[in-house]
Design an enzyme around this catalytic site. Structure first.
Site, short mmCIF file in Angstrom:
data_model
loop_
_atom_site.label_atom_id
_atom_site.label_comp_id
_atom_site.label_asym_id
_atom_site.label_seq_id
_atom_site.Cartn_x
_atom_site.Cartn_y
_atom_site.Cartn_z
CE LYS A 1 -4.19 17.30 21.95
NZ LYS A 1 -5.36 17.31 21.07
CE LYS B 1 -2.63 17.67 16.46
NZ LYS B 1 -4.04 17.30 16.46
N1 C2G Z 1 -10.55 12.37 12.79
C1 C2G Z 1 -11.15 11.49 11.90
N2 C2G Z 1 -10.82 11.56 10.58
C2 C2G Z 1 -9.93 12.47 10.14
C3 C2G Z 1 -9.34 13.37 11.04
C4 C2G Z 1 -9.66 13.29 12.38
O1 C2G Z 1 -11.98 10.65 12.29
N3 C2G Z 1 -9.62 12.51 8.82
C5 C2G Z 1 -10.91 12.25 14.21
C6 C2G Z 1 -9.70 11.91 15.10
O2 C2G Z 1 -9.45 10.51 15.07
C7 C2G Z 1 -10.18 12.40 16.46
C8 C2G Z 1 -11.06 13.61 16.10
O3 C2G Z 1 -11.37 13.49 14.70
O4 C2G Z 1 -10.98 11.40 17.09
C9 C2G Z 1 -10.35 14.94 16.35
O5 C2G Z 1 -9.13 14.90 15.61
P1 C2G Z 1 -7.95 15.88 16.11
O6 C2G Z 1 -8.47 17.25 16.25
O7 C2G Z 1 -6.75 15.60 15.25
O8 C2G Z 1 -7.69 15.30 17.58
P2 C2G Z 1 -6.28 14.95 18.23
O9 C2G Z 1 -5.33 16.07 18.02
O10 C2G Z 1 -5.95 13.58 17.80
O11 C2G Z 1 -6.61 15.01 19.80
O12 C2G Z 1 -7.12 13.40 24.24
C10 C2G Z 1 -7.30 13.10 22.86
C11 C2G Z 1 -6.75 14.20 21.99
O13 C2G Z 1 -7.24 15.47 22.38
C12 C2G Z 1 -7.09 13.93 20.52
#
Ligand code: C2G
Length: 130
Positions: free
Chosen positions: A45, A47
């Site tokens: 990712k 990240k």
């Molecule tokens: N999320 C949300 N609102 C936000 C921030 C995040 O609803 N303001 C949700 C994201 O859409 C996701 C979850 O919280 O469903 C976790 O967000 P992240 O940690 O950013 O996940 P991400 O890096 O997108 O990883 O295989 C899928 C990936 O691992 C998702």
């Protein structure tokens, strides 16, 4: 027993994560959360996280909406997880809308509206200028 699963990094745990987990949990009786490992974040990712994997696991395990935390170490593990944990519903925030529709052959797929005006990235940027 209806089991729900969701995946994410959950770095700098914030109310957007809480809202997602709460709504996901409400779609069943048990919520499994697959947390991205540090290696998966870096390699797949692009990240880097502030909070190391082990701490992100502990934070999620302390959340009232979460019943089980497992590692996410590959994009392709979702099908296996759905079968292994007998998942009824797969949930993600709608920034992922449509990206996991292939899982509809195995379980319900639900994309929930993201919580506005909060993100781990925004928190990092806000702290960086203090
Ligand atoms: N999320 C949300 N609102 C936000 C921030 C995040 O609803 N303001 C949700 C994201 O859409 C996701 C979850 O919280 O469903 C976790 O967000 P992240 O940690 O950013 O996940 P991400 O890096 O997108 O990883 O295989 C899928 C990936 O691992 C998702």
């Amino acid at each position: 027993m209806k089991t729900v699963i969701t995946y994410g990094t959950f770095d700098l745990f914030h109310v957007g994560h809480v809202n997602l987990l709460k709504r996901a949990r409400e779609l069943g009786d048990r919520l499994v959360v697959a947390v991205s490992t540090d290696e998966f974040n870096l390699q797949e990712k692009n990240k880097t996280t502030i909070v190391p994997y082990e701490h992100r696991v502990k934070v999620l395990e302390s959340c009232r909406y979460v019943d089980l935390v497992i590692p996410e170490s590959s994009w392709s593990q979702k099908e296996r997880d759905i079968l292994e944990y007998q998942i009824d519903t797969f949930v993600m925030g709608d920034d992922w809308e449509g990206k996991f529709d292939e899982l509809k052959t195995l379980c319900n797929v639900v994309y929930l509206p993201r919580t506005k005006n909060i993100s781990s990235t925004a928190i990092k940027q806000a702290v960086a200028v203090i």
